[in-house]
Design a protein around this motif. Sequence first.
Motif, PDB file in Angstrom:
ATOM      1  N   ASP A 254       3.435  -4.774   1.121  1.00 13.92           N
ATOM      2  CA  ASP A 254       3.688  -5.416   2.412  1.00 13.92           C
ATOM      3  C   ASP A 254       4.710  -4.559   3.161  1.00 13.92           C
ATOM      4  O   ASP A 254       5.887  -4.883   3.242  1.00 13.92           O
ATOM      5  CB  ASP A 254       4.223  -6.829   2.194  1.00 13.92           C
ATOM      6  CG  ASP A 254       4.371  -7.599   3.502  1.00 13.92           C
ATOM      7  OD1 ASP A 254       3.934  -7.084   4.549  1.00 13.92           O
ATOM      8  OD2 ASP A 254       4.928  -8.708   3.464  1.00 13.92           O
ATOM      9  N   SER A 255       4.226  -3.477   3.710  1.00 19.77           N
ATOM     10  CA  SER A 255       5.110  -2.456   4.288  1.00 19.77           C
ATOM     11  C   SER A 255       5.314  -2.594   5.790  1.00 19.77           C
ATOM     12  O   SER A 255       6.052  -1.812   6.384  1.00 19.77           O
ATOM     13  CB  SER A 255       4.534  -1.062   4.001  1.00 19.77           C
ATOM     14  OG  SER A 255       3.186  -1.001   4.433  1.00 19.77           O
ATOM     15  N   PHE A 256       4.701  -3.574   6.419  1.00 22.39           N
ATOM     16  CA  PHE A 256       4.730  -3.622   7.876  1.00 22.39           C
ATOM     17  C   PHE A 256       6.127  -3.809   8.472  1.00 22.39           C
ATOM     18  O   PHE A 256       6.451  -3.143   9.463  1.00 22.39           O
ATOM     19  CB  PHE A 256       3.759  -4.684   8.396  1.00 22.39           C
ATOM     20  CG  PHE A 256       2.325  -4.312   8.171  1.00 22.39           C
ATOM     21  CD1 PHE A 256       1.703  -3.362   8.959  1.00 22.39           C
ATOM     22  CD2 PHE A 256       1.599  -4.879   7.135  1.00 22.39           C
ATOM     23  CE1 PHE A 256       0.388  -2.991   8.734  1.00 22.39           C
ATOM     24  CE2 PHE A 256       0.287  -4.520   6.901  1.00 22.39           C
ATOM     25  CZ  PHE A 256      -0.321  -3.574   7.699  1.00 22.39           C
ATOM     26  N   PRO A 257       6.997  -4.661   7.934  1.00 21.05           N
ATOM     27  CA  PRO A 257       8.347  -4.757   8.515  1.00 21.05           C
ATOM     28  C   PRO A 257       9.106  -3.427   8.463  1.00 21.05           C
ATOM     29  O   PRO A 257       9.742  -3.026   9.446  1.00 21.05           O
ATOM     30  CB  PRO A 257       9.017  -5.829   7.647  1.00 21.05           C
ATOM     31  CG  PRO A 257       7.887  -6.683   7.176  1.00 21.05           C
ATOM     32  CD  PRO A 257       6.769  -5.720   6.912  1.00 21.05           C
ATOM     33  N   VAL A 258       9.022  -2.736   7.339  1.00 24.06           N
ATOM     34  CA  VAL A 258       9.679  -1.435   7.216  1.00 24.06           C
ATOM     35  C   VAL A 258       9.003  -0.407   8.116  1.00 24.06           C
ATOM     36  O   VAL A 258       9.665   0.410   8.772  1.00 24.06           O
ATOM     37  CB  VAL A 258       9.677  -0.978   5.746  1.00 24.06           C
ATOM     38  CG1 VAL A 258       9.882   0.525   5.634  1.00 24.06           C
ATOM     39  CG2 VAL A 258      10.762  -1.707   4.973  1.00 24.06           C
ATOM     40  N   MET A 259       7.693  -0.439   8.177  1.00 23.61           N
ATOM     41  CA  MET A 259       6.964   0.487   9.036  1.00 23.61           C
ATOM     42  C   MET A 259       7.353   0.290  10.498  1.00 23.61           C
ATOM     43  O   MET A 259       7.541   1.259  11.248  1.00 23.61           O
ATOM     44  CB  MET A 259       5.454   0.262   8.850  1.00 23.61           C
ATOM     45  CG  MET A 259       4.573   1.362   9.385  1.00 23.61           C
ATOM     46  SD  MET A 259       2.818   0.955   9.164  1.00 23.61           S
ATOM     47  CE  MET A 259       2.706   0.836   7.382  1.00 23.61           C
ATOM     48  N   ARG A 260       7.483  -0.971  10.900  1.00 29.33           N
ATOM     49  CA  ARG A 260       7.871  -1.294  12.274  1.00 29.33           C
ATOM     50  C   ARG A 260       9.261  -0.732  12.582  1.00 29.33           C
ATOM     51  O   ARG A 260       9.488  -0.143  13.642  1.00 29.33           O
ATOM     52  CB  ARG A 260       7.838  -2.808  12.474  1.00 29.33           C
ATOM     53  CG  ARG A 260       8.109  -3.251  13.913  1.00 29.33           C
ATOM     54  CD  ARG A 260       8.035  -4.765  14.035  1.00 29.33           C
ATOM     55  NE  ARG A 260       6.672  -5.261  13.906  1.00 29.33           N
ATOM     56  CZ  ARG A 260       6.186  -5.907  12.852  1.00 29.33           C
ATOM     57  NH1 ARG A 260       6.952  -6.152  11.802  1.00 29.33           N
ATOM     58  NH2 ARG A 260       4.927  -6.324  12.836  1.00 29.33           N
ATOM     59  N   GLU A 261      10.182  -0.896  11.645  1.00 31.78           N
ATOM     60  CA  GLU A 261      11.543  -0.394  11.852  1.00 31.78           C
ATOM     61  C   GLU A 261      11.566   1.128  11.914  1.00 31.78           C
ATOM     62  O   GLU A 261      12.219   1.715  12.790  1.00 31.78           O
ATOM     63  CB  GLU A 261      12.461  -0.894  10.738  1.00 31.78           C
ATOM     64  CG  GLU A 261      13.915  -0.505  10.936  1.00 31.78           C
ATOM     65  CD  GLU A 261      14.846  -1.162   9.929  1.00 31.78           C
ATOM     66  OE1 GLU A 261      15.994  -0.686   9.803  1.00 31.78           O
ATOM     67  OE2 GLU A 261      14.427  -2.149   9.287  1.00 31.78           O
ATOM     68  N   ALA A 262      10.849   1.784  11.005  1.00 31.75           N
ATOM     69  CA  ALA A 262      10.808   3.244  10.996  1.00 31.75           C
ATOM     70  C   ALA A 262      10.176   3.790  12.270  1.00 31.75           C
ATOM     71  O   ALA A 262      10.651   4.779  12.851  1.00 31.75           O
ATOM     72  CB  ALA A 262      10.032   3.733   9.766  1.00 31.75           C
TER      73      ALA A 262
END
Length: 232
Positions: free
Chosen positions: A29-37
């Motif tokens: 579930d990488s979307f929150p981190v992806m969004r921040e990056a």
Amino acid sequence: MAGGPAPRNAAFRHHKNVVVFDLDGVIVDSFPVMREAFSIAYAEVVGGGKAPFEEYERHLGRYFPDIMKIMGLPLAMEGPFVRESYRLAGRVPLFDGVVPVLEELRERGFRTAIATGKAGDRARHLLSMLGVIHLFDHVIGSDEVEHAKPAPDIVLHALDLLGARAENALMVGDAVTDIAAAHGAGVTAVAALWGESDAAELIASAPDAVLGHPDELLELCPAVTSARSVSV
């Protein structure tokens, strides 16, 4: 929209012994981190204003440089995006229920691979951090094939490494690009709805099965009946 395996069709006439997975939105579930990056990279390279992450999400499954070209954004965003993705990797969780499914697939004699839009080194680093890389025979990134998804190259490469035939393989993905790559490679396409993907758009891409939770995959994967050559 409710998940659950789709009715059996021609794609399931052959017994399966291989599962190829996308990574983001399927295993992690990488979307929150992806969004921040993505937001940090956008601010660093482009400047002010809201980062267009929603548009970026619509192209997930593709290789990052390809998405930048499609969106008309500077390729220079890749450097800070990758840097931040590594820095934030410790905050990326596995989806609930994924590990037991992977372990059960191995017990049933399946061979498994990752075919991701990420670069291979970054995918292997993340899976190693999460302690699950041993549950995959191969982890392949988009930088390791000539053409990234939606082309079938990465799925075909996975089949080649696994010594598998297309009719004996499933591809599980959460993006239209995953379904297209599966279709292009001639493997059974399985849509995963437990991430942030647009369910209606994904179902419209005509997958062979639609799953609402990882453990539903096991209904499509009875134990391999031939002699097991799998390392578990």
